[in-house]
Design a protein around this motif. Sequence first.
Motif, PDB file in Angstrom:
ATOM      1  N   GLY A 181       0.858  -1.491   0.350  1.00  0.00           N
ATOM      2  CA  GLY A 181      -0.057  -0.222  -0.012  1.00  0.00           C
ATOM      3  C   GLY A 181       0.788   1.096  -0.473  1.00  0.00           C
ATOM      4  N   GLY A 182       0.761   2.285  -0.524  1.00  0.00           N
ATOM      5  CA  GLY A 182       1.923   3.145  -0.764  1.00  0.00           C
ATOM      6  C   GLY A 182       0.551   4.305  -0.634  1.00  0.00           C
ATOM      7  N   LEU A 183       1.542   5.818  -0.006  1.00  0.00           N
ATOM      8  CA  LEU A 183       1.695   6.633   0.243  1.00  0.00           C
ATOM      9  C   LEU A 183       1.676   8.025  -0.599  1.00  0.00           C
ATOM     10  N   ARG A 184       1.417   8.962  -0.552  1.00  0.00           N
ATOM     11  CA  ARG A 184       1.597  10.098  -1.401  1.00  0.00           C
ATOM     12  C   ARG A 184       3.352  10.739  -0.833  1.00  0.00           C
ATOM     13  N   ASN A 185       3.030  10.330   0.319  1.00  0.00           N
ATOM     14  CA  ASN A 185       4.323  10.379   0.696  1.00  0.00           C
ATOM     15  C   ASN A 185       5.579   9.566   0.649  1.00  0.00           C
ATOM     16  N   GLY A 186       5.339   8.563  -0.164  1.00  0.00           N
ATOM     17  CA  GLY A 186       5.971   7.327  -0.808  1.00  0.00           C
ATOM     18  C   GLY A 186       6.547   6.428   0.074  1.00  0.00           C
ATOM     19  N   TYR A 187       6.058   6.722   1.084  1.00  0.00           N
ATOM     20  CA  TYR A 187       6.293   5.734   2.438  1.00  0.00           C
ATOM     21  C   TYR A 187       5.412   4.750   1.814  1.00  0.00           C
ATOM     22  N   ASN A 188       5.414   2.851   1.748  1.00  0.00           N
ATOM     23  CA  ASN A 188       5.343   2.242   1.357  1.00  0.00           C
ATOM     24  C   ASN A 188       4.654   1.235   2.471  1.00  0.00           C
ATOM     25  N   TYR A 189       2.921   0.794   2.936  1.00  0.00           N
ATOM     26  CA  TYR A 189       3.267  -0.702   3.581  1.00  0.00           C
ATOM     27  C   TYR A 189       3.289  -1.772   2.867  1.00  0.00           C
ATOM     28  N   TRP A 190       3.861  -2.897   3.840  1.00  0.00           N
ATOM     29  CA  TRP A 190       3.529  -4.279   3.075  1.00  0.00           C
ATOM     30  C   TRP A 190       2.765  -5.273   3.987  1.00  0.00           C
ATOM     31  N   GLY A 191       2.009  -5.650   3.317  1.00  0.00           N
ATOM     32  CA  GLY A 191       1.264  -7.008   3.981  1.00  0.00           C
ATOM     33  C   GLY A 191       2.517  -8.493   4.080  1.00  0.00           C
ATOM     34  N   GLN A 192       2.179  -9.376   5.017  1.00  0.00           N
ATOM     35  CA  GLN A 192       2.491  -9.966   4.959  1.00  0.00           C
ATOM     36  C   GLN A 192       2.971 -11.105   3.815  1.00  0.00           C
ATOM     37  N   GLY A 193       3.291 -11.872   3.008  1.00  0.00           N
ATOM     38  CA  GLY A 193       3.757 -12.479   1.740  1.00  0.00           C
ATOM     39  C   GLY A 193       2.520 -13.734   1.815  1.00  0.00           C
ATOM     40  N   THR A 194       2.788 -14.376   0.562  1.00  0.00           N
ATOM     41  CA  THR A 194       1.503 -15.876   0.116  1.00  0.00           C
ATOM     42  C   THR A 194       2.622 -16.318  -0.808  1.00  0.00           C
ATOM     43  N   GLN A 195       2.379 -17.689  -0.154  1.00  0.00           N
ATOM     44  CA  GLN A 195       3.417 -18.052  -1.562  1.00  0.00           C
ATOM     45  C   GLN A 195       2.854 -18.640  -1.728  1.00  0.00           C
ATOM     46  N   VAL A 196       3.053 -19.177  -3.557  1.00  0.00           N
ATOM     47  CA  VAL A 196       2.404 -19.318  -4.928  1.00  0.00           C
ATOM     48  C   VAL A 196       3.666 -19.853  -5.546  1.00  0.00           C
ATOM     49  N   THR A 197       3.407 -21.501  -5.336  1.00  0.00           N
ATOM     50  CA  THR A 197       4.123 -22.568  -6.100  1.00  0.00           C
ATOM     51  C   THR A 197       2.624 -23.081  -7.499  1.00  0.00           C
ATOM     52  N   VAL A 198       3.690 -22.771  -8.264  1.00  0.00           N
ATOM     53  CA  VAL A 198       3.125 -23.859  -9.353  1.00  0.00           C
ATOM     54  C   VAL A 198       3.970 -24.643  -9.932  1.00  0.00           C
ATOM     55  N   SER A 199       3.350 -25.863 -10.707  1.00  0.00           N
ATOM     56  CA  SER A 199       4.398 -27.386 -10.705  1.00  0.00           C
ATOM     57  C   SER A 199       4.027 -27.387 -12.003  1.00  0.00           C
ATOM     58  N   SER A 200       5.455 -27.969 -11.952  1.00  0.00           N
ATOM     59  CA  SER A 200       5.716 -28.042 -14.115  1.00  0.00           C
ATOM     60  C   SER A 200       4.578 -29.714 -13.950  1.00  0.00           C
TER      61      SER A 200
END
Length: 115
Positions: A96-115
Motif C-alpha cells: 500500500g503506497g502513500l502520497r509521501n512515498g512511504y509503503n506499507y507491506w503485508g505478509q507474503g503469501t506463497q504461490v507454487t506452480v508445479s510443472s
Amino acid sequence: VQLQASGGGLVQTGGSLRLSCAASGDIDIIKDMGWYRQAPGKERRLVAVIDLGGTTRYAESVKGRFTISRDSAKNTVYLQMNSLKPEDTAVYYCRGGLRNGYNYWGQGTQVTVSS
C-alpha cells in the motif's frame, strides 16, 4: 495501515489462483496498492499496481494473464492469476503506497506452480 494477504497455494501449470489483500486502519492515506513477488535468490519485483483512479500497470511477464482489481467497499485488492507458469512461483507481497512515498507491506503469501 495493516495489509492482510491471502489466497496463495499450490497449483498446476495452466491453473488459476486469486490473491486478496485486505487493508485496514487509516486507509484514506493510501494512494495505490500493488502486488509484488520474490522468487528464491531474486529481488522483489512489481507484478501489478492499481491506483485510486483505477489505473493499472503490469509487469510484461504477466500481461494478459493476471488482472488486478479492487473492491472499495471491502477495502480489498485482488490479483486474479490465470494460465500460471512455473516461473510464477514466488512469495507474493501486497503493498500500500502513500502520497509521501512511504509503503506499507503485508505478509507474503506463497504461490507454487508445479510443472
